[in-house]
Design a protein around this motif. Sequence first.
Motif, short mmCIF file in Angstrom:
data_model
loop_
_atom_site.label_atom_id
_atom_site.label_comp_id
_atom_site.label_asym_id
_atom_site.label_seq_id
_atom_site.Cartn_x
_atom_site.Cartn_y
_atom_site.Cartn_z
N GLY A 1 24.98 1.83 -8.29
CA GLY A 1 26.48 1.41 -7.85
C GLY A 1 26.91 1.42 -6.58
N ILE A 2 26.12 1.51 -5.67
CA ILE A 2 26.78 1.71 -4.36
C ILE A 2 26.62 0.35 -3.47
CG2 ILE A 2 26.74 2.89 -2.19
CD1 ILE A 2 25.53 5.27 -3.67
N LYS A 3 27.72 -0.35 -3.47
CA LYS A 3 27.45 -1.92 -2.95
C LYS A 3 27.53 -1.78 -1.51
CE LYS A 3 27.31 -3.51 -7.12
NZ LYS A 3 25.75 -3.14 -7.69
N SER A 4 28.21 -0.85 -0.68
CA SER A 4 28.38 -1.09 0.52
C SER A 4 28.41 0.46 1.32
CB SER A 4 30.02 -1.73 0.99
OG SER A 4 30.30 -1.31 2.29
N TYR A 5 28.04 0.32 2.52
CA TYR A 5 27.82 1.46 3.24
C TYR A 5 29.30 2.46 3.28
CZ TYR A 5 30.22 -0.95 7.38
OH TYR A 5 31.02 -1.32 8.14
N LYS A 6 30.29 1.48 3.03
CA LYS A 6 31.53 2.16 3.31
C LYS A 6 31.76 2.98 2.10
CE LYS A 6 33.81 -1.77 5.80
NZ LYS A 6 34.59 -2.91 5.65
N GLU A 7 30.87 3.07 1.30
CA GLU A 7 31.23 4.01 0.02
C GLU A 7 30.41 5.24 0.00
OE1 GLU A 7 30.34 1.63 -3.74
OE2 GLU A 7 30.70 0.05 -2.90
N LEU A 8 29.69 5.25 1.07
CA LEU A 8 28.96 6.56 1.31
C LEU A 8 29.75 7.44 1.84
CD1 LEU A 8 25.60 4.98 2.74
CD2 LEU A 8 26.07 5.87 0.51
N PRO A 9 29.51 8.96 1.24
CA PRO A 9 30.65 9.71 1.85
C PRO A 9 30.22 10.44 3.33
CG PRO A 9 29.18 10.51 0.09
CD PRO A 9 29.10 9.12 0.19
N THR A 10 30.98 10.65 4.11
CA THR A 10 30.30 11.53 5.18
C THR A 10 31.27 12.74 5.65
OG1 THR A 10 32.07 9.91 6.57
CG2 THR A 10 29.84 9.25 6.46
N GLY A 11 30.64 13.71 6.38
CA GLY A 11 31.08 15.00 6.81
C GLY A 11 31.53 15.78 5.61
N VAL A 12 30.44 15.76 4.69
CA VAL A 12 30.51 16.51 3.36
C VAL A 12 29.08 17.06 3.14
CG1 VAL A 12 32.46 15.58 2.48
CG2 VAL A 12 30.31 14.49 1.93
N VAL A 13 28.86 18.13 2.41
CA VAL A 13 27.78 18.62 1.77
C VAL A 13 27.77 17.81 0.36
CG1 VAL A 13 26.51 20.67 0.64
CG2 VAL A 13 27.62 20.82 3.12
#
Length: 145
Positions: free
Chosen positions: A60-72
């Motif tokens: 269900g992840i369609k774009s790199y913008k949906e990837l969380p960053t700076g988190v465990v």
Amino acid sequence: MKAITIKQPWATLIALGEKQFETRSWQTKHRGPIAIHAGKSTDKDACNDSWIKSTLAEHGIKSYKELPTGVVLATAELVDCYKVETTVGHVSVLSNVKVVEGLEVAFGDYTEGRYAWELTNVQVLAKPLEAKGQLSLWEWNGDSK
């Protein structure tokens, strides 16, 4: 708990159970629990790779913008660290005659002489926790910062 910062999309691929080995230029003697930290940066070119893009889309992840960053994102067990002996196409032979193939090879850098860290028992956190990553292995106390 030890933690490792991994650039996106690879951190998410581990959390999704699609990537069981993290490849590095260095080995580790650490075995046991490890937190999977998504670093602040995303490799946008990798996100456009057909294998990675289609695997993320299956979740269900369609774009790199949906990837969380700076988190465990997750925790896992680091069960072993293998040296990459040879790679031909999408098949890699690791030390101790361990063989890795298919998408797993496409999702890592299995250049001869690098190391593949085997991760099992991945547990996704109910809510990703903010954390500042670091180089190498680092200590994560499990708190949001």
